[in-house]
Design a protein around this motif. Structure first.
Motif, PDB file in Angstrom:
ATOM      1  N   GLU A   1      -3.967  -1.378  -8.855  1.00 49.70           N
ATOM      2  CA  GLU A   1      -3.099  -0.004  -9.166  1.00 49.70           C
ATOM      3  C   GLU A   1      -2.298   0.200 -10.273  1.00 49.70           C
ATOM      4  OE1 GLU A   1      -2.116   1.423  -4.611  1.00 49.70           O
ATOM      5  OE2 GLU A   1      -0.853  -0.297  -5.207  1.00 49.70           O
TER       6      GLU A   1
ATOM      7  N   LEU B   1       4.661   3.334  -9.629  1.00 48.98           N
ATOM      8  CA  LEU B   1       3.764   4.349  -8.698  1.00 48.98           C
ATOM      9  C   LEU B   1       4.772   5.300  -8.088  1.00 48.98           C
ATOM     10  CD1 LEU B   1       1.700   1.666  -6.949  1.00 48.98           C
ATOM     11  CD2 LEU B   1       0.950   3.062  -8.881  1.00 48.98           C
TER      12      LEU B   1
ATOM     13  N   GLU C   1      -3.444   2.923 -13.550  1.00 47.00           N
ATOM     14  CA  GLU C   1      -2.593   3.729 -14.281  1.00 47.00           C
ATOM     15  C   GLU C   1      -2.507   3.420 -15.875  1.00 47.00           C
ATOM     16  OE1 GLU C   1      -0.055   6.171 -12.950  1.00 47.00           O
ATOM     17  OE2 GLU C   1      -1.590   5.878 -11.342  1.00 47.00           O
TER      18      GLU C   1
ATOM     19  N   ASN D   1       1.012  -1.219   0.026  1.00 47.30           N
ATOM     20  CA  ASN D   1      -0.032  -0.022  -0.030  1.00 47.30           C
ATOM     21  C   ASN D   1       1.008   1.226  -0.150  1.00 47.30           C
ATOM     22  OD1 ASN D   1      -1.920   2.104   0.234  1.00 47.30           O
ATOM     23  ND2 ASN D   1      -2.673   1.231   2.135  1.00 47.30           N
TER      24      ASN D   1
ATOM     25  N   HIS E   1      -0.183   4.176  -0.613  1.00 46.28           N
ATOM     26  CA  HIS E   1      -0.935   5.404  -0.736  1.00 46.28           C
ATOM     27  C   HIS E   1      -1.566   5.620   0.840  1.00 46.28           C
ATOM     28  CE1 HIS E   1      -0.969   5.651  -4.731  1.00 46.28           C
ATOM     29  NE2 HIS E   1      -1.219   4.572  -5.012  1.00 46.28           N
TER      30      HIS E   1
END
Length: 246
Positions: A213, A137, A217, A2, A4
């Motif tokens: 994720e 990311l 994107e 994670n 975020h």
């Protein structure tokens, strides 16, 4: 992984991870010629910013490689000094450990250009997924390439083990188990191995594309995840265009 988290602890971990892996930490005395400078501008050539630009850069480098006109870019002293401040690679290449297929060479790229992850048969695990996710990311890399190759020993071992029912020693069985779903039973002999090389690339590409994720994107147009194959006989890399497994 994670990346975020909005909690202070999560933000701190994320900042520390970014600092450590981009190389932006302060260097010890004697490791740099002077104060850290801004992230490299890559000379007169900016970093490819879109998936199409990134693939075009790789394809152009591979053409130089197979024509024996390599440039070995970004190895000069000035580039090495600027890279102490940070890294800005433009592609992640998930390739095989085969010593004949080093991505920086077959794509004729240099220091700071590629983030490479290599496992036998491009096999995924949590460490590989985390590494790819970090590049996309945190570093904003627009292209992930799953790079298989002609005469892959890991794929060959998986095909042979499937045919004979033999279990491989130690941790190698893990590799076989991960590659086995891609085995093309519609072919025989060497043709089965060759077809499975392609099927395995497509399988791994589809697994990466299914990561939420990464999928987000890609849906936003900021990322492409592509499958490709390197031919030992011609030194050429080509995209695999048949549909991926669902």
């Amino acid at each position: 992984m994670n990346t975020h988290s909005s909690s202070p602890e999560g933000t701190g971990r994320r900042t520390l991870l970014r600092t450590a892996l981009t190389g932006a930490a302060v260097l010890g005395t004697g490791l740099a010629a002077g104060p850290a400078v801004a992230a490299p501008g890559r000379g007169a050539r900016p970093r490819p910013a879109t998936p199409a630009e990134a693939w075009r850069e790789l394809a152009t480098g591979n053409r130089r490689w197979r024509a024996y006109r390599e440039r070995h870019p970004h190895e000069d002293p000035a580039t090495r000094r600027t890279l102490t401040a940070g890294q800005h690679p433009f592609a992640v290449v998930l390739g095989c450990i085969d010593s004949r297929v080093p991505p920086e060479l077959v794509f004729d790229q240099g220091l700071g250009d590629l983030m490479t992850v290599r496992t036998a048969g491009e096999v995924l695990d949590e460490a590989v997924l985390g590494s790819v996710a970090y590049g996309v990311l945190e570093l904003g890399i627009p292209l992930v390439v799953v790079l298989g190759h002609q005469s892959c020993g890991a794929v060959g071992a998986a095909v042979e083990a499937d045919a004979s029912g033999t279990r491989l020693p130690a941790h190698m069985q893990y590799l076989v188990d991960r590659i086995s779903p891609a085995i093309d039973h519609g072919e025989e002999g060497d043709a089965r191995i060759d077809a499975t090389v392609d099927a395995n690339v497509r399988l791994v590409r589809s697994q990466l594309a299914a990561e939420p994720e990464l999928a987000a994107e890609a849906a936003a147009g900021r990322l492409a995840i592509v499958g490709a194959r390197y031919e030992l006989s011609s030194q050429a890399v080509h995209r695999l265009t048949r549909p991926d497994p669902t």
